[in-house]
Design a protein around this motif. Structure first.
Motif, PDB file in Angstrom:
ATOM      1  N   SER A  75     137.962 -25.551 -31.108  1.00 24.34           N
ATOM      2  CA  SER A  75     139.302 -25.240 -31.606  1.00 24.34           C
ATOM      3  C   SER A  75     140.275 -26.377 -31.320  1.00 24.34           C
ATOM      4  O   SER A  75     140.107 -27.131 -30.356  1.00 24.34           O
ATOM      5  N   ASP A  76     141.308 -26.468 -32.167  1.00 22.05           N
ATOM      6  CA  ASP A  76     142.322 -27.504 -32.005  1.00 22.05           C
ATOM      7  C   ASP A  76     143.705 -26.937 -32.289  1.00 22.05           C
ATOM      8  O   ASP A  76     143.879 -26.155 -33.231  1.00 22.05           O
ATOM      9  N   PHE A  77     144.681 -27.353 -31.496  1.00 24.45           N
ATOM     10  CA  PHE A  77     146.089 -27.193 -31.834  1.00 24.45           C
ATOM     11  C   PHE A  77     146.630 -28.570 -32.209  1.00 24.45           C
ATOM     12  O   PHE A  77     146.295 -29.576 -31.570  1.00 24.45           O
ATOM     13  N   HIS A  78     147.477 -28.612 -33.240  1.00 29.83           N
ATOM     14  CA  HIS A  78     148.111 -29.848 -33.681  1.00 29.83           C
ATOM     15  C   HIS A  78     149.620 -29.603 -33.726  1.00 29.83           C
ATOM     16  O   HIS A  78     150.061 -28.559 -34.204  1.00 29.83           O
ATOM     17  N   LEU A  79     150.394 -30.560 -33.255  1.00 29.90           N
ATOM     18  CA  LEU A  79     151.848 -30.500 -33.389  1.00 29.90           C
ATOM     19  C   LEU A  79     152.308 -31.824 -33.983  1.00 29.90           C
ATOM     20  O   LEU A  79     152.224 -32.869 -33.327  1.00 29.90           O
ATOM     21  N   PHE A  80     152.740 -31.771 -35.252  1.00 25.45           N
ATOM     22  CA  PHE A  80     153.117 -32.988 -35.973  1.00 25.45           C
ATOM     23  C   PHE A  80     154.511 -32.845 -36.560  1.00 25.45           C
ATOM     24  O   PHE A  80     154.978 -31.734 -36.826  1.00 25.45           O
ATOM     25  N   LYS A  81     155.140 -33.991 -36.769  1.00 28.65           N
ATOM     26  CA  LYS A  81     156.424 -33.978 -37.452  1.00 28.65           C
ATOM     27  C   LYS A  81     156.258 -33.312 -38.810  1.00 28.65           C
ATOM     28  O   LYS A  81     155.235 -33.478 -39.478  1.00 28.65           O
ATOM     29  N   GLU A  82     157.263 -32.551 -39.193  1.00 32.14           N
ATOM     30  CA  GLU A  82     157.213 -31.832 -40.459  1.00 32.14           C
ATOM     31  C   GLU A  82     156.989 -32.814 -41.610  1.00 32.14           C
ATOM     32  O   GLU A  82     157.614 -33.872 -41.678  1.00 32.14           O
ATOM     33  N   GLY A  83     156.058 -32.481 -42.489  1.00 26.50           N
ATOM     34  CA  GLY A  83     155.745 -33.343 -43.619  1.00 26.50           C
ATOM     35  C   GLY A  83     154.561 -34.260 -43.383  1.00 26.50           C
ATOM     36  O   GLY A  83     154.089 -34.917 -44.308  1.00 26.50           O
ATOM     37  N   ILE A  84     154.057 -34.314 -42.144  1.00 22.37           N
ATOM     38  CA  ILE A  84     152.879 -35.118 -41.823  1.00 22.37           C
ATOM     39  C   ILE A  84     151.711 -34.187 -41.532  1.00 22.37           C
ATOM     40  O   ILE A  84     151.781 -33.358 -40.628  1.00 22.37           O
ATOM     41  N   LYS A  85     150.648 -34.305 -42.304  1.00 21.40           N
ATOM     42  CA  LYS A  85     149.454 -33.500 -42.045  1.00 21.40           C
ATOM     43  C   LYS A  85     148.639 -34.141 -40.923  1.00 21.40           C
ATOM     44  O   LYS A  85     148.573 -35.381 -40.836  1.00 21.40           O
ATOM     45  N   PRO A  86     147.999 -33.333 -40.083  1.00 24.93           N
ATOM     46  CA  PRO A  86     147.191 -33.895 -38.993  1.00 24.93           C
ATOM     47  C   PRO A  86     145.846 -34.402 -39.508  1.00 24.93           C
ATOM     48  O   PRO A  86     144.773 -33.921 -39.133  1.00 24.93           O
ATOM     49  N   MET A  87     145.921 -35.403 -40.391  1.00 24.07           N
ATOM     50  CA  MET A  87     144.725 -35.991 -40.991  1.00 24.07           C
ATOM     51  C   MET A  87     144.856 -37.515 -40.977  1.00 24.07           C
ATOM     52  O   MET A  87     145.949 -38.048 -41.181  1.00 24.07           O
ATOM     53  N   TRP A  88     143.736 -38.212 -40.752  1.00 25.82           N
ATOM     54  CA  TRP A  88     143.761 -39.672 -40.731  1.00 25.82           C
ATOM     55  C   TRP A  88     144.325 -40.247 -42.025  1.00 25.82           C
ATOM     56  O   TRP A  88     145.005 -41.258 -42.023  1.00 25.82           O
ATOM     57  N   GLU A  89     144.015 -39.580 -43.162  1.00 23.61           N
ATOM     58  CA  GLU A  89     144.348 -40.142 -44.466  1.00 23.61           C
ATOM     59  C   GLU A  89     145.811 -39.950 -44.869  1.00 23.61           C
ATOM     60  O   GLU A  89     146.244 -40.515 -45.877  1.00 23.61           O
ATOM     61  N   ASP A  90     146.557 -39.135 -44.131  1.00 22.08           N
ATOM     62  CA  ASP A  90     147.962 -38.928 -44.491  1.00 22.08           C
ATOM     63  C   ASP A  90     148.701 -40.270 -44.492  1.00 22.08           C
ATOM     64  O   ASP A  90     148.429 -41.154 -43.675  1.00 22.08           O
ATOM     65  N   ASP A  91     149.636 -40.414 -45.434  1.00 16.83           N
ATOM     66  CA  ASP A  91     150.348 -41.687 -45.581  1.00 16.83           C
ATOM     67  C   ASP A  91     150.998 -42.157 -44.279  1.00 16.83           C
ATOM     68  O   ASP A  91     151.060 -43.363 -44.001  1.00 16.83           O
ATOM     69  N   ALA A  92     151.505 -41.216 -43.494  1.00 14.61           N
ATOM     70  CA  ALA A  92     152.181 -41.584 -42.243  1.00 14.61           C
ATOM     71  C   ALA A  92     151.191 -42.011 -41.160  1.00 14.61           C
ATOM     72  O   ALA A  92     151.564 -42.702 -40.214  1.00 14.61           O
ATOM     73  N   ASN A  93     149.928 -41.596 -41.299  1.00 16.66           N
ATOM     74  CA  ASN A  93     148.927 -41.847 -40.258  1.00 16.66           C
ATOM     75  C   ASN A  93     147.967 -42.991 -40.576  1.00 16.66           C
ATOM     76  O   ASN A  93     147.389 -43.592 -39.659  1.00 16.66           O
ATOM     77  N   LYS A  94     147.773 -43.295 -41.844  1.00 19.43           N
ATOM     78  CA  LYS A  94     146.621 -44.113 -42.255  1.00 19.43           C
ATOM     79  C   LYS A  94     146.607 -45.520 -41.660  1.00 19.43           C
ATOM     80  O   LYS A  94     145.536 -46.113 -41.508  1.00 19.43           O
ATOM     81  N   SER A  95     147.760 -46.060 -41.304  1.00 19.71           N
ATOM     82  CA  SER A  95     147.794 -47.396 -40.697  1.00 19.71           C
ATOM     83  C   SER A  95     147.917 -47.324 -39.177  1.00 19.71           C
ATOM     84  O   SER A  95     148.120 -48.351 -38.514  1.00 19.71           O
ATOM     85  N   GLY A  96     147.793 -46.120 -38.641  1.00 20.31           N
ATOM     86  CA  GLY A  96     148.020 -45.912 -37.209  1.00 20.31           C
ATOM     87  C   GLY A  96     146.760 -45.655 -36.425  1.00 20.31           C
ATOM     88  O   GLY A  96     145.650 -45.999 -36.828  1.00 20.31           O
TER      89      GLY A  96
END
Length: 236
Positions: free
Chosen positions: A110-131
């Motif tokens: 199981s996982d809990f995720h807490l992310f800024k609104e509008g960012i999905k907890p996925m590697w491919e999300d635009d906000a995450n992909k370069s991070g």
């Protein structure tokens, strides 16, 4: 901002040890509203209530659970992540958090995720992909305390790296638990170092604690390589 949390923690956080409800209890509060909005392109943004203490950013809680060994794909992973709800103030955060089961009491994978609104907890999300993310592996029994300290530090803007922080994850596994904090720019070594040092401080980690930084590009490549080998061998 930190003082706002200190003032509210004792009164509004609830009795954590007595909370045995499902993570989906928090999700139920939003179900009707989410269903009404599911066919619209824009959801009504959450805002602080009258007299509440606003956060610098809005955030969303997510929950996921899967059966180990079952073949996974990006699509199935995205479908498996369930949104619990979003909040814009300290008080709204405690409203969700005080009714959520603690990580140490979760079972299975199981996982809990807490992310800024509008960012999905996925590697491919635009906000995450370069991070990337800082990863800390914990022995069993430490996840609840470390998760709470991590998300309070994140919501209270203790990392002091501008808009770099995307979110945090706690992953409950059978042999160990894992916490991570995600940021936008993996190539910014000064920022990643500052996040590491702040993480070590807010979690009060021993000096010999192993901390690993992994870019999301590397995570995606490792995932693709693994699943390519599995598919080639005919296994699952």
């Amino acid at each position: 901002m930190n003082n706002k949390f200190d003032a509210l923690k004792d009164d509004d956080s609830g009795d954590h040890d007595q909370d045995n409800c499902s993570p989906k209890d928090g999700e139920k509060e939003k179900n009707d509203e989410e269903e009404k909005d599911s066919n619209t392109t824009k959801r009504k943004a959450v805002v602080p209530g009258a007299g509440e203490h606003p956060l610098q950013y809005n955030y969303t809680f997510w929950y996921s659970r899967r059966t180990p060994g079952r073949p996974a794909s990006t699509q199935s992973y995205e479908q498996n992540i369930k949104q619990i709800g979003s909040f814009a103030s300290v008080e709204q955060f405690w409203r969700f958090y005080s009714h959520m089961i603690r990580p140490d009491d979760l079972t299975g994978h199981s996982d809990f995720h807490l992310f800024k609104e509008g960012i999905k907890p996925m590697w491919e999300d635009d906000a995450n992909k370069s991070g990337g993310k800082w990863i800390i592996r914990l022995r069993k029994g430490l996840a609840s305390r470390c998760w709470e300290n991590l998300i309070l530090a994140m919501l209270g803007e203790q990392f002091m790296v501008g808009e770099e922080i995307c979110g945090a994850v706690v992953s409950v596994r059978f042999q160990e638990d894992i916490i991570s904090i995600w940021n936008k720019t993996a190539s910014d070594q000064a920022t990643t170092a500052r996040i590491r040092d702040t993480l070590r401080r807010v979690l009060n980690l021993p000096p010999n604690t192993i901390m690993e930084y992994k870019t999301h590009t590397d995570s995606i490549k490792a995932w693709e390589d693994f699943h390519g080998l599995v598919n080639a061998s005919g296994g699952r």
